[in-house]
Design a protein around this motif. Structure first.
Motif, PDB file in Angstrom:
ATOM      1  N   GLY A  45       4.456   0.511   1.010  1.00 53.83           N
ATOM      2  CA  GLY A  45       5.196   0.599  -0.380  1.00 53.83           C
ATOM      3  C   GLY A  45       5.744   1.845  -0.812  1.00 53.83           C
ATOM      4  N   ALA A  46       5.591   2.867   0.203  1.00 55.63           N
ATOM      5  CA  ALA A  46       6.036   4.249  -0.322  1.00 55.63           C
ATOM      6  C   ALA A  46       7.347   4.424  -0.897  1.00 55.63           C
ATOM      7  CB  ALA A  46       5.726   5.019   1.071  1.00 55.63           C
ATOM      8  N   GLY A  47       8.510   3.565  -0.091  1.00 56.63           N
ATOM      9  CA  GLY A  47       9.751   3.796  -0.663  1.00 56.63           C
ATOM     10  C   GLY A  47      10.033   3.180  -1.917  1.00 56.63           C
ATOM     11  N   ALA A  48       9.541   1.781  -2.150  1.00 55.35           N
ATOM     12  CA  ALA A  48       9.509   1.400  -3.402  1.00 55.35           C
ATOM     13  C   ALA A  48       8.762   2.115  -4.506  1.00 55.35           C
ATOM     14  CB  ALA A  48       9.179  -0.038  -3.362  1.00 55.35           C
ATOM     15  N   PHE A  49       7.752   2.610  -4.089  1.00 50.46           N
ATOM     16  CA  PHE A  49       6.981   3.310  -5.257  1.00 50.46           C
ATOM     17  C   PHE A  49       7.852   4.728  -5.649  1.00 50.46           C
ATOM     18  CE2 PHE A  49       3.430   6.473  -6.091  1.00 50.46           C
ATOM     19  CZ  PHE A  49       2.871   5.874  -7.308  1.00 50.46           C
ATOM     20  N   ALA A  50       8.172   5.421  -4.540  1.00 54.74           N
ATOM     21  CA  ALA A  50       9.158   6.713  -5.039  1.00 54.74           C
ATOM     22  C   ALA A  50      10.165   6.448  -5.991  1.00 54.74           C
ATOM     23  CB  ALA A  50       9.369   6.957  -3.657  1.00 54.74           C
TER      24      ALA A  50
ATOM     25  N   THR B 163       0.962  -1.121  -0.048  1.00 60.58           N
ATOM     26  CA  THR B 163       0.125   0.071   0.110  1.00 60.58           C
ATOM     27  C   THR B 163       0.911   1.432  -0.137  1.00 60.58           C
ATOM     28  OG1 THR B 163      -2.045  -1.116   1.146  1.00 60.58           O
ATOM     29  CG2 THR B 163      -1.565   1.175   1.288  1.00 60.58           C
ATOM     30  N   VAL B 164       0.424   2.113  -0.860  1.00 59.26           N
ATOM     31  CA  VAL B 164       0.914   3.563  -0.940  1.00 59.26           C
ATOM     32  C   VAL B 164      -0.361   4.619  -0.461  1.00 59.26           C
ATOM     33  CG1 VAL B 164       2.279   5.372  -2.335  1.00 59.26           C
ATOM     34  CG2 VAL B 164       2.675   2.891  -2.491  1.00 59.26           C
ATOM     35  N   ARG B 165       0.081   5.067   0.460  1.00 58.21           N
ATOM     36  CA  ARG B 165      -1.146   6.245   0.921  1.00 58.21           C
ATOM     37  C   ARG B 165      -0.937   7.640   0.836  1.00 58.21           C
ATOM     38  NH1 ARG B 165      -6.000   5.268   3.023  1.00 58.21           N
ATOM     39  NH2 ARG B 165      -5.307   3.023   3.711  1.00 58.21           N
TER      40      ARG B 165
END
Length: 214
Positions: free
Chosen positions: A204-209, A178-180
């Motif tokens: 998932g924020a770090g990988a998404f960035a 999850t990326v919120r």
């Protein structure tokens, strides 16, 4: 998400154009050449692009693309150069002159929302200008982006592999870590724009960035 009719979308686009014009009315002369979030384009360049796209019709787009050898970047450069005045105040005046136009290239109508919100932030963020955007309409733009290939100006491939969850609307998309974050931040990320520290959270924020370059 239920498709938004033109009677809903165009008034939002017109309000966003007016809000941007008002934000830029008192901009200091030296700030017009501030680099925007669009690589290689200044704040002034993005505004000229917005004037150009507001004037672009479906038939005109086809003619221009043919002349540009079907090169989107070349067509954008030609259109920008044609609308970028020597005096930024004149470009701004030209932008005010197209605020209520409903011309559009042959693309889905939500692209007009994507343009209004993303290019609005392309200009505002580097200048330190904040604006309140209607989250439900930003979600419409985001819904379009995550379902449209990057080859067509969307962000489907950038969103792939993650569960995107907005913190200010009911928007959710995809599966994975999850990326919120705010709907606007998610829209900017899947549109290839950089974000500020802490705008997104979740496992998932770090990988998404890293994946999106945001």
């Amino acid at each position: 998400m239920t498709p938004r009719p033109s009677s809903v979308i165009w008034p939002v686009v017109h309000r966003e154009r007016l809000a941007l014009a008002n934000d830029l009315e008192m901009l200091a002369p030296g700030h017009w050449e501030t680099p925007s979030l669009c690589p290689g384009w200044s704040v002034h360049d993005v505004l000229a692009h917005l004037v150009d796209t507001a004037k672009t019709t479906r038939l005109g787009f086809v003619r221009r693309m043919f002349a540009a050898g079907f090169d989107f970047d070349r067509d954008n450069a030609v259109g920008l150069a044609g609308e970028r005045c020597a005096d930024p105040a004149l470009t701004l005046a030209a932008f005010r002159g197209v605020l209520t136009r409903t011309s559009t290239p042959p693309a889905a109508l939500p692209t007009r929302l994507v343009e209004a919100f993303v290019h609005g932030e392309d200009i505002r963020r580097p200048l330190g200008i904040r604006s309140d955007y209607p989250a439900t309409h930003v979600a419409t733009a985001l819904e379009y982006q995550v379902r449209t290939s990057t080859k067509m100006g969307g962000g489907k491939e950038l969103a792939a592999g993650f569960r995107l969850a907005a913190s200010d609307t009911l928007f959710e998309h995809g599966s994975g870590d999850t990326v919120r974050g705010p709907t606007l931040s998610l829209l900017l990320a899947v549109s290839g724009r950089p974000l500020g520290v802490g705008e997104l959270s979740g496992p998932g924020a770090g990988a998404f960035a890293k994946h999106t370059g945001s």
